[in-house]
Design a protein around this motif. Structure first.
Motif, PDB file in Angstrom:
ATOM      1  N   GLU A  51     -58.619  33.972 -24.551  1.00 28.30           N
ATOM      2  CA  GLU A  51     -59.507  34.024 -25.330  1.00 28.30           C
ATOM      3  C   GLU A  51     -59.324  34.861 -26.014  1.00 28.30           C
ATOM      4  N   LYS A  52     -58.699  35.154 -26.717  1.00 30.18           N
ATOM      5  CA  LYS A  52     -58.118  35.753 -28.524  1.00 30.18           C
ATOM      6  C   LYS A  52     -57.294  34.775 -28.693  1.00 30.18           C
ATOM      7  N   GLY A  53     -57.312  33.536 -28.250  1.00 32.10           N
ATOM      8  CA  GLY A  53     -57.064  32.477 -29.108  1.00 32.10           C
ATOM      9  C   GLY A  53     -55.262  31.795 -29.053  1.00 32.10           C
ATOM     10  N   VAL A  54     -54.511  32.928 -27.719  1.00 30.20           N
ATOM     11  CA  VAL A  54     -53.297  32.099 -27.302  1.00 30.20           C
ATOM     12  C   VAL A  54     -52.950  32.352 -26.343  1.00 30.20           C
ATOM     13  N   LYS A  55     -51.790  31.487 -25.755  1.00 25.79           N
ATOM     14  CA  LYS A  55     -50.978  30.516 -24.684  1.00 25.79           C
ATOM     15  C   LYS A  55     -51.193  32.208 -23.627  1.00 25.79           C
ATOM     16  N   ALA A  56     -51.065  31.961 -22.864  1.00 28.11           N
ATOM     17  CA  ALA A  56     -50.938  32.966 -21.923  1.00 28.11           C
ATOM     18  C   ALA A  56     -50.191  32.317 -20.483  1.00 28.11           C
ATOM     19  N   GLU A  57     -49.670  32.524 -19.272  1.00 28.47           N
ATOM     20  CA  GLU A  57     -49.479  32.557 -18.405  1.00 28.47           C
ATOM     21  C   GLU A  57     -48.684  33.873 -17.535  1.00 28.47           C
ATOM     22  N   TYR A  58     -48.590  33.381 -16.297  1.00 24.80           N
ATOM     23  CA  TYR A  58     -48.012  34.664 -15.497  1.00 24.80           C
ATOM     24  C   TYR A  58     -47.536  34.127 -14.369  1.00 24.80           C
ATOM     25  N   PHE A  59     -46.590  35.272 -14.060  1.00 27.56           N
ATOM     26  CA  PHE A  59     -45.169  34.955 -13.827  1.00 27.56           C
ATOM     27  C   PHE A  59     -45.345  35.623 -12.288  1.00 27.56           C
ATOM     28  N   VAL A  60     -45.466  35.848 -11.047  1.00 32.13           N
ATOM     29  CA  VAL A  60     -45.068  36.610  -9.540  1.00 32.13           C
ATOM     30  C   VAL A  60     -43.746  36.652  -9.603  1.00 32.13           C
ATOM     31  N   ILE A  61     -43.385  38.088 -10.053  1.00 33.57           N
ATOM     32  CA  ILE A  61     -42.015  37.843  -9.693  1.00 33.57           C
ATOM     33  C   ILE A  61     -41.502  39.571  -9.643  1.00 33.57           C
ATOM     34  N   ASP A  62     -40.706  39.895  -8.895  1.00 37.04           N
ATOM     35  CA  ASP A  62     -40.135  41.112  -8.380  1.00 37.04           C
ATOM     36  C   ASP A  62     -38.796  41.072  -8.618  1.00 37.04           C
ATOM     37  N   VAL A  63     -38.917  41.923  -9.669  1.00 42.24           N
ATOM     38  CA  VAL A  63     -37.577  42.829 -10.764  1.00 42.24           C
ATOM     39  C   VAL A  63     -36.825  42.836 -10.104  1.00 42.24           C
ATOM     40  N   THR A  64     -36.776  43.535  -9.046  1.00 44.01           N
ATOM     41  CA  THR A  64     -35.894  43.778  -8.499  1.00 44.01           C
ATOM     42  C   THR A  64     -34.905  42.858  -8.075  1.00 44.01           C
ATOM     43  N   ASP A  65     -35.157  41.853  -7.422  1.00 42.46           N
ATOM     44  CA  ASP A  65     -34.934  40.343  -6.466  1.00 42.46           C
ATOM     45  C   ASP A  65     -33.723  39.778  -7.527  1.00 42.46           C
ATOM     46  N   GLU A  66     -32.716  39.250  -7.867  1.00 41.62           N
ATOM     47  CA  GLU A  66     -31.885  38.362  -8.987  1.00 41.62           C
ATOM     48  C   GLU A  66     -32.228  37.157  -9.160  1.00 41.62           C
ATOM     49  N   ASP A  67     -32.500  36.723  -7.887  1.00 44.27           N
ATOM     50  CA  ASP A  67     -32.758  35.427  -7.912  1.00 44.27           C
ATOM     51  C   ASP A  67     -34.448  34.702  -8.179  1.00 44.27           C
ATOM     52  N   ALA A  68     -34.807  35.807  -8.109  1.00 42.36           N
ATOM     53  CA  ALA A  68     -35.960  35.383  -8.875  1.00 42.36           C
ATOM     54  C   ALA A  68     -36.293  35.788 -10.129  1.00 42.36           C
ATOM     55  N   VAL A  69     -35.398  36.785 -10.842  1.00 41.21           N
ATOM     56  CA  VAL A  69     -35.690  37.024 -11.882  1.00 41.21           C
ATOM     57  C   VAL A  69     -34.920  35.869 -12.503  1.00 41.21           C
ATOM     58  N   GLU A  70     -33.743  35.387 -12.449  1.00 41.72           N
ATOM     59  CA  GLU A  70     -33.249  34.587 -12.744  1.00 41.72           C
ATOM     60  C   GLU A  70     -34.683  33.189 -12.800  1.00 41.72           C
ATOM     61  N   LYS A  71     -34.633  32.293 -11.528  1.00 43.79           N
ATOM     62  CA  LYS A  71     -35.798  31.349 -12.058  1.00 43.79           C
ATOM     63  C   LYS A  71     -37.159  31.863 -12.455  1.00 43.79           C
ATOM     64  N   GLY A  72     -37.928  33.061 -12.606  1.00 44.87           N
ATOM     65  CA  GLY A  72     -38.555  33.484 -13.515  1.00 44.87           C
ATOM     66  C   GLY A  72     -38.859  33.228 -15.132  1.00 44.87           C
ATOM     67  N   PHE A  73     -37.291  33.598 -15.331  1.00 43.29           N
ATOM     68  CA  PHE A  73     -36.994  33.494 -16.751  1.00 43.29           C
ATOM     69  C   PHE A  73     -36.728  32.064 -16.959  1.00 43.29           C
ATOM     70  N   ALA A  74     -35.604  31.343 -16.667  1.00 44.26           N
ATOM     71  CA  ALA A  74     -35.908  29.711 -16.890  1.00 44.26           C
ATOM     72  C   ALA A  74     -36.902  29.297 -16.527  1.00 44.26           C
ATOM     73  N   ASN A  75     -38.533  29.656 -15.978  1.00 41.93           N
ATOM     74  CA  ASN A  75     -39.085  29.312 -15.337  1.00 41.93           C
ATOM     75  C   ASN A  75     -40.628  29.352 -16.778  1.00 41.93           C
ATOM     76  N   ILE A  76     -40.086  30.755 -17.702  1.00 41.14           N
ATOM     77  CA  ILE A  76     -40.924  31.199 -18.787  1.00 41.14           C
ATOM     78  C   ILE A  76     -40.116  30.156 -19.608  1.00 41.14           C
ATOM     79  N   ALA A  77     -39.315  29.713 -20.087  1.00 47.92           N
ATOM     80  CA  ALA A  77     -38.189  29.062 -21.209  1.00 47.92           C
ATOM     81  C   ALA A  77     -38.845  27.917 -20.655  1.00 47.92           C
ATOM     82  N   ASN A  78     -39.277  27.151 -19.774  1.00 53.06           N
ATOM     83  CA  ASN A  78     -39.436  25.967 -19.725  1.00 53.06           C
ATOM     84  C   ASN A  78     -40.817  26.005 -19.944  1.00 53.06           C
TER      85      ASN A  78
END
Length: 253
Positions: A51-78
């Motif tokens: 509503e502020k006029g910016v793009k915002a997306e959310y990602f459900v990630i457990d920051v202690t899970d290495e595989d989830a963090v790797e995939k999550g940040f790749a998804n953010i970049a994509n």
């Protein structure tokens, strides 16, 4: 760094400090990648930020899970096509004394799980997210900034062996990464607040809150907007790197 149209990822973004910093940066025109473990709260935050006029997306990630963090940040970049910033705001507290002694006998100890759980989120989670954010910044050719959230407790605080150790580590990693990542156009910064006026602080017993405020020269808690302002300064000042901003109202513990 001009924040307009930059992509900033924030962990612990469903509520509290992370959510407040998302609001602050979105007000400057930054697009936000919200990271947390609470999908409903994340979705609501994303809707409000849009509503502020910016793009915002959310990602459900457990920051202690290495595989989830790797995939999550790749998804953010994509999803966004770039990544310019990370705020490591996710953190937990599991306070307790190293030992409890009664009549000369040890009656309780801080458990390894109580100690390790805090390090898992506050240290390992910060490490994993920073590593993957930096990798995506480099691979997408994005100048970037990594901000870690430490605490005044990093100097050592009674009843916080685990938390103090974790927040000291966070501040130290900030310095290390500044030296390693500058060659890739990535800066780092750290914010060490005292007690901040959040839902967690509101749960304190009134007498404990009053006792704490007596140690703060300014006699009040930090406002979440003040942390957002500190983060904005780190992003926007291109000569700031590897240092910690103490935002504690003059508190020393």
């Amino acid at each position: 760094m001009d924040l307009a149209n930059k992509v900033i990822s924030i962990t612990g973004a469903a509520q509290g400090l992370g959510r407040a910093m998302a609001d602050s940066l979105a007000a400057q025109g930054a697009h936000i990648a919200l990271i947390d473990m609470q999908p409903d709260a994340l979705q609501n935050a994303a809707v409000e930020l849009r509503e502020k006029g910016v793009k915002a997306e959310y990602f459900v990630i457990d920051v202690t899970d290495e595989d989830a963090v790797e995939k999550g940040f790749a998804n953010i970049a994509n999803t966004f096509g770039q990544l310019n910033g990370l705020i490591n705001s996710a953190g937990i507290m599991r306070d307790g004394m190293l030992l409890k002694v009664k009549d000369g006998k040890v009656v309780d100890k801080m458990s390894r799980q109580q100690f390790q759980s805090v390090l898992d989120v506050n240290v390992t989670g910060t490490f994993l997210c920073a590593r993957e954010a930096a990798a995506q910044m480099i691979e997408t050719g994005s100048d970037g900034v990594i901000i870690n959230i430490s605490s005044v407790s990093r100097g050592g605080n009674m009843g916080q062996s685990n938390y103090s150790a974790s927040k000291s580590a966070v501040a130290t990693m900030t310095v290390t990464w500044a030296k390693e990542l500058a060659r890739y156009g990535i800066r780092t910064g750290c914010i060490a607040p005292g007690l901040v006026d959040t839902a967690m602080a509101a749960q304190m017993r009134p007498e404990m809150r009053d006792k704490f405020l007596q140690t703060v020269p300014l006699r009040r808690l930090a406002d979440v907007s003040e942390l957002g302002h500190a983060a904005q300064f780190i992003f926007e000042n291109d000569y700031f790197t590897g240092r910690t901003i103490e935002l504690d109202g003059g508190t020393r513990v």
